[in-house]
Design an enzyme around this catalytic site. Structure first.
Site, PDB file in Angstrom:
ATOM      1  CB  ILE A  32     147.305  51.413  82.176  1.00 43.46           C
ATOM      2  CG1 ILE A  32     147.703  49.948  81.951  1.00 43.46           C
ATOM      3  CG2 ILE A  32     147.392  51.654  83.829  1.00 43.46           C
ATOM      4  CD1 ILE A  32     149.246  50.229  81.869  1.00 43.46           C
ATOM      5  CE  LYS A  33     141.141  54.065  86.827  1.00 38.47           C
ATOM      6  NZ  LYS A  33     140.580  54.716  87.949  1.00 38.47           N
ATOM      7  N   GLY A  34     141.730  49.879  83.544  1.00 36.16           N
ATOM      8  CA  GLY A  34     140.673  49.324  82.589  1.00 36.16           C
ATOM      9  C   GLY A  34     139.573  49.199  83.334  1.00 36.16           C
TER      10      GLY A  34
END
Length: 259
Positions: free
Chosen positions: A126-128
């Site tokens: 999710i941090k990408g």
């Protein structure tokens, strides 16, 4: 846009380039001379060794600056250009829900002995990457990150168990073309195990050439600097293309005419 261009250094079209390399030669005047000779053979003339630094006792690192006469013909450049739009996360989610009426399942891994998970994590977590959130952020994507050093048989098994729509493989280690060998092994294994029912196969890494997708047996290759949004948008494009493809139907047999 001009068709023919030359490198730019101090003035437009002066052909100036900078390159770096290492030679197995102890640092010193002889090493600098060897670097200039190599640069000349590469077409850099005159060549200036602007930096040299010993690496251990028997190796020297160089930075060389000079001019080349080569001209680039932009009409001969062959690259893979994105043929689909970049979609915001909300549109990705809406399109997947409309087409599949369920979550799209993505399985990702580093295969073989590759333990470099920075790339696959940047796409999936999710941090990408570079402010672009990873695929876990998308509500209509189910992401299964298998991590590092996953064997090809294990990847196929997990993809089958998860009923994966897409498999993402990251390869950073490139010694002796390990990234190419591993990717070909992976694509062959999926075709053998699942045939036409195989998931989308996507490979990525800094040393991949996107033009090699067909040669590697995958549907898409992503290179250096790819963002999660690009991958998510491609997944939507791919499922839309698949759903839009006409189904194969048998040609009806002609009725025999009565004598």
């Amino acid at each position: 846009m001009k068709r023919h261009v030359r490198p730019y250094g101090d003035t437009t079209g002066d052909g100036m380039v900078q390159t770096s390399f290492t030679l197995p030669v102890p640092a010193g005047p002889r090493a600098d001379g060897a670097a200039r000779q190599l640069a000349n053979k590469m077409g850099i003339d005159p060549a200036m060794v602007v930096h040299s630094h010993p690496i251990g006792d028997d190796f020297t690192f160089f930075v060389v600056y000079g001019s080349v006469r080569h001209i680039v013909d932009l009409d001969d450049v062959r690259v893979v250009e994105r043929e689909y739009p970049l979609l915001p996360p909300a549109e990705v989610n809406t399109t997947i829900r409309r087409i599949l009426r369920r979550k799209l399942v993505v399985v990702g891994a580093c295969i073989g002995t590759d333990a470099h998970t920075v790339g696959i994590d940047a796409i999936l977590n999710i941090k990408g990457f570079a402010g672009d959130k990873g695929l876990e952020y998308y509500r209509e994507l189910k992401v299964v990150n298998l991590g590092a050093q996953v064997s090809v048989p294990e990847l196929v098994r997990r993809a089958r168990a998860e009923k994966a729509d897409a498999v993402l493989v990251s390869q950073v280690v490139t010694q002796r073309d390990a990234h190419l060998l591993n990717t070909r092994e992976m694509s062959a294994a999926f075709r053998e195990a699942l045939g036409e029912r195989r998931p989308l196969l996507i490979a990525g890494g800094p040393r991949f050439d996107p033009l090699m997708a067909a040669d590697l047996g995958v549907d898409r290759v992503f290179g250096r600097g790819t963002t999660p949004g690009e991958v998510a948008s491609y997944l939507v494009h791919a499922i839309q293309t698949t759903k839009a493809a006409p189904a194969k139907t048998a040609t009806p047999a002609k009725k025999k005419e009565n004598a």
